[in-house]
Design a protein around this motif. Structure first.
Motif, PDB file in Angstrom:
ATOM      1  N   GLN A  17       0.830  -1.212   0.000  1.00 10.49           N
ATOM      2  CA  GLN A  17       0.000   0.000   0.000  1.00 10.49           C
ATOM      3  C   GLN A  17       0.863   1.260   0.000  1.00 10.49           C
ATOM      4  O   GLN A  17       0.545   2.236  -0.682  1.00 10.49           O
ATOM      5  CB  GLN A  17      -0.945  -0.009   1.204  1.00 10.49           C
ATOM      6  CG  GLN A  17      -2.093  -1.013   1.088  1.00 10.49           C
ATOM      7  CD  GLN A  17      -2.919  -0.845  -0.181  1.00 10.49           C
ATOM      8  OE1 GLN A  17      -3.211  -1.825  -0.859  1.00 10.49           O
ATOM      9  NE2 GLN A  17      -3.275   0.379  -0.517  1.00 10.49           N
ATOM     10  N   LEU A  42       2.124   1.667  -3.578  1.00  8.36           N
ATOM     11  CA  LEU A  42       1.115   2.265  -4.464  1.00  8.36           C
ATOM     12  C   LEU A  42       0.970   3.756  -4.193  1.00  8.36           C
ATOM     13  O   LEU A  42       0.836   4.567  -5.123  1.00  8.36           O
ATOM     14  CB  LEU A  42      -0.224   1.550  -4.285  1.00  8.36           C
ATOM     15  CG  LEU A  42      -0.284   0.091  -4.774  1.00  8.36           C
ATOM     16  CD1 LEU A  42      -1.593  -0.556  -4.353  1.00  8.36           C
ATOM     17  CD2 LEU A  42      -0.101   0.014  -6.286  1.00  8.36           C
ATOM     18  N   TYR A  43       1.012   4.124  -2.911  1.00 11.05           N
ATOM     19  CA  TYR A  43       0.928   5.538  -2.534  1.00 11.05           C
ATOM     20  C   TYR A  43       2.052   6.344  -3.185  1.00 11.05           C
ATOM     21  O   TYR A  43       1.811   7.433  -3.735  1.00 11.05           O
ATOM     22  CB  TYR A  43       0.982   5.656  -1.009  1.00 11.05           C
ATOM     23  CG  TYR A  43       1.161   7.066  -0.494  1.00 11.05           C
ATOM     24  CD1 TYR A  43       0.079   7.919  -0.350  1.00 11.05           C
ATOM     25  CD2 TYR A  43       2.438   7.556  -0.159  1.00 11.05           C
ATOM     26  CE1 TYR A  43       0.242   9.223   0.115  1.00 11.05           C
ATOM     27  CE2 TYR A  43       2.607   8.846   0.306  1.00 11.05           C
ATOM     28  CZ  TYR A  43       1.510   9.677   0.441  1.00 11.05           C
ATOM     29  OH  TYR A  43       1.688  10.968   0.887  1.00 11.05           O
ATOM     30  N   GLU A  86      -2.294  -3.437 -10.399  1.00 10.94           N
ATOM     31  CA  GLU A  86      -2.858  -2.238  -9.765  1.00 10.94           C
ATOM     32  C   GLU A  86      -1.947  -1.022  -9.917  1.00 10.94           C
ATOM     33  O   GLU A  86      -2.402   0.120  -9.778  1.00 10.94           O
ATOM     34  CB  GLU A  86      -3.133  -2.501  -8.279  1.00 10.94           C
ATOM     35  CG  GLU A  86      -4.237  -3.510  -8.035  1.00 10.94           C
ATOM     36  CD  GLU A  86      -4.515  -3.744  -6.552  1.00 10.94           C
ATOM     37  OE1 GLU A  86      -4.391  -2.781  -5.764  1.00 10.94           O
ATOM     38  OE2 GLU A  86      -4.849  -4.886  -6.189  1.00 10.94           O
ATOM     39  N   LYS A 114       1.752   6.755  -6.993  1.00 12.25           N
ATOM     40  CA  LYS A 114       0.793   7.816  -7.308  1.00 12.25           C
ATOM     41  C   LYS A 114       1.388   9.195  -7.050  1.00 12.25           C
ATOM     42  O   LYS A 114       1.242  10.128  -7.863  1.00 12.25           O
ATOM     43  CB  LYS A 114      -0.481   7.628  -6.472  1.00 12.25           C
ATOM     44  CG  LYS A 114      -1.564   8.639  -6.792  1.00 12.25           C
ATOM     45  CD  LYS A 114      -2.854   8.327  -6.049  1.00 12.25           C
ATOM     46  CE  LYS A 114      -3.953   9.311  -6.429  1.00 12.25           C
ATOM     47  NZ  LYS A 114      -5.227   8.994  -5.733  1.00 12.25           N
ATOM     48  N   LYS A 115       2.077   9.328  -5.928  1.00 10.68           N
ATOM     49  CA  LYS A 115       2.657  10.627  -5.562  1.00 10.68           C
ATOM     50  C   LYS A 115       3.691  11.080  -6.593  1.00 10.68           C
ATOM     51  O   LYS A 115       3.715  12.243  -7.003  1.00 10.68           O
ATOM     52  CB  LYS A 115       3.291  10.525  -4.173  1.00 10.68           C
ATOM     53  CG  LYS A 115       3.688  11.866  -3.599  1.00 10.68           C
ATOM     54  CD  LYS A 115       3.842  11.796  -2.099  1.00 10.68           C
ATOM     55  CE  LYS A 115       4.210  13.169  -1.582  1.00 10.68           C
ATOM     56  NZ  LYS A 115       3.365  13.629  -0.497  1.00 10.68           N
ATOM     57  N   LYS A 152      -3.235   1.726 -12.213  1.00  6.29           N
ATOM     58  CA  LYS A 152      -4.306   2.607 -11.720  1.00  6.29           C
ATOM     59  C   LYS A 152      -3.740   3.750 -10.884  1.00  6.29           C
ATOM     60  O   LYS A 152      -4.404   4.769 -10.681  1.00  6.29           O
ATOM     61  CB  LYS A 152      -5.296   1.805 -10.884  1.00  6.29           C
ATOM     62  CG  LYS A 152      -6.058   0.745 -11.662  1.00  6.29           C
ATOM     63  CD  LYS A 152      -6.994  -0.029 -10.743  1.00  6.29           C
ATOM     64  CE  LYS A 152      -7.727  -1.129 -11.488  1.00  6.29           C
ATOM     65  NZ  LYS A 152      -8.603  -1.925 -10.577  1.00  6.29           N
ATOM     66  N   TYR A 153      -2.535   3.574 -10.376  1.00  6.50           N
ATOM     67  CA  TYR A 153      -1.917   4.580  -9.511  1.00  6.50           C
ATOM     68  C   TYR A 153      -0.905   5.458 -10.252  1.00  6.50           C
ATOM     69  O   TYR A 153      -0.219   6.264  -9.631  1.00  6.50           O
ATOM     70  CB  TYR A 153      -1.250   3.896  -8.313  1.00  6.50           C
ATOM     71  CG  TYR A 153      -2.247   3.425  -7.282  1.00  6.50           C
ATOM     72  CD1 TYR A 153      -2.490   4.155  -6.125  1.00  6.50           C
ATOM     73  CD2 TYR A 153      -2.975   2.257  -7.476  1.00  6.50           C
ATOM     74  CE1 TYR A 153      -3.404   3.732  -5.183  1.00  6.50           C
ATOM     75  CE2 TYR A 153      -3.902   1.821  -6.545  1.00  6.50           C
ATOM     76  CZ  TYR A 153      -4.123   2.560  -5.398  1.00  6.50           C
ATOM     77  OH  TYR A 153      -5.046   2.137  -4.461  1.00  6.50           O
TER      78      TYR A 153
END
Length: 279
Positions: free
Chosen positions: A204, A207-208, A238, A211-212, A241-242
């Protein structure tokens, strides 16, 4: 439709590196159980490039162990580049050979290299805790040199080296200063020979940070590279998506990756388009 860029790598010179980077199995300091060789046979590298092209890779990266370039390495890389260019069409050649001067980078450019990969790895503040044999500033200077000679810059780093959130923010700010064409985001792959904690980076959090980084550098290609298979396991799709839009296919430098066909089938089944060039 979102385009996904595929890249493959070849470890053209493996192990026996004089640097003490605590995350790297190629360092001579840690005696990790890996294959070690000075120069891979050029025909073998060309066959790997042909396979990469067959597997729909747009980029092919020539990686060598060691602190940086010297005359012998430049000559070897140029031989490989010339040979690949004569046999494989429309493949973006990337060199990843450590610290480099403008003169050395110009030679590589003249030989057909289009991009140069040199990762910052982590923040300037944290780097001395994971490497003592060279400085973060040398890495940053090489990235500047790459841009100044007109090569495309590929620069990213590794999450999970024991760094803090502040270190990750600092690392991101440095990437924003450089604005690389491509940003490889790696996730630490533990090895019992290495001095770092034997811990896989949290999915997680990964993924964060994908995205950042993608939001902070919307014009850069965001590549998820080393550690994808162990950090995300079967949930790796996934990442798209990020904000990720690129992956490494096949094996890495000293670790195994997924079968390229499996990754390609997954990407196409999700409805994404696989890019046919690096533009």
């Amino acid at each position: 439709m979102k385009k996904i860029y595929l890249c493959a790598i070849s470890n053209i010179s493996s192990g026996n590196c004089s640097e003490d980077c605590s995350f790297c199995t190629q360092s001579a300091y840690y005696n990790a159980d890996i294959k070690k060789y000075k120069e891979k046979d050029i025909d073998t590298v060309v066959n790997e490039a042909l396979l990469a092209k067959q597997n729909r890779a747009t980029g092919f990266c020539l990686v060598s162990a060691g602190k940086g370039l010297n005359d012998k390495k430049v000559e070897f890389i140029c031989k490989i580049a010339h040979t690949i260019t004569s046999k494989v069409n429309n493949l973006n050649l990337i060199a990843c050979n450590g610290t480099a001067s403008k003169e050395q980078l110009k030679e590589l450019k003249n030989c057909g290299i289009k991009s140069y990969n040199h990762n910052l790895e982590t923040s300037k503040e944290y780097y001395p805790k994971i490497c003592s044999t060279h400085s973060w500033d040398e890495r940053y200077e090489t990235c500047i040199n790459v841009k100044e000679v007109g090569l495309k810059l590929c620069a990213g780093g590794i999450f999970g080296l024991g760094e803090s959130e502040n270190d990750r923010e600092s690392f991101l700010n440095s990437l924003k200063e450089l604005s690389p064409t491509s940003i490889p985001l790696n996730f630490f792959h533990p090895n019992p020979a290495l001095p770092l904690e034997n811990k896989i980076f949290d999915m997680q959090k990964a993924l964060y940070w994908i995205k950042k980084v993608s939001l902070a550098l919307p014009n850069s290609r965001i590549m998820v590279a080393g550690g994808r298979e162990i950090t995300f396991k079967n949930r790796w799709p996934e990442i798209f998506k990020y904000g990720a839009n690129s992956i490494v296919i096949g094996n890495y430098l000293t670790t195994k990756g997924n079968q390229a066909k499996e990754d390609i089938d997954t990407i196409t089944a999700l409805g994404y388009e696989i890019a046919y060039n690096c533009k």
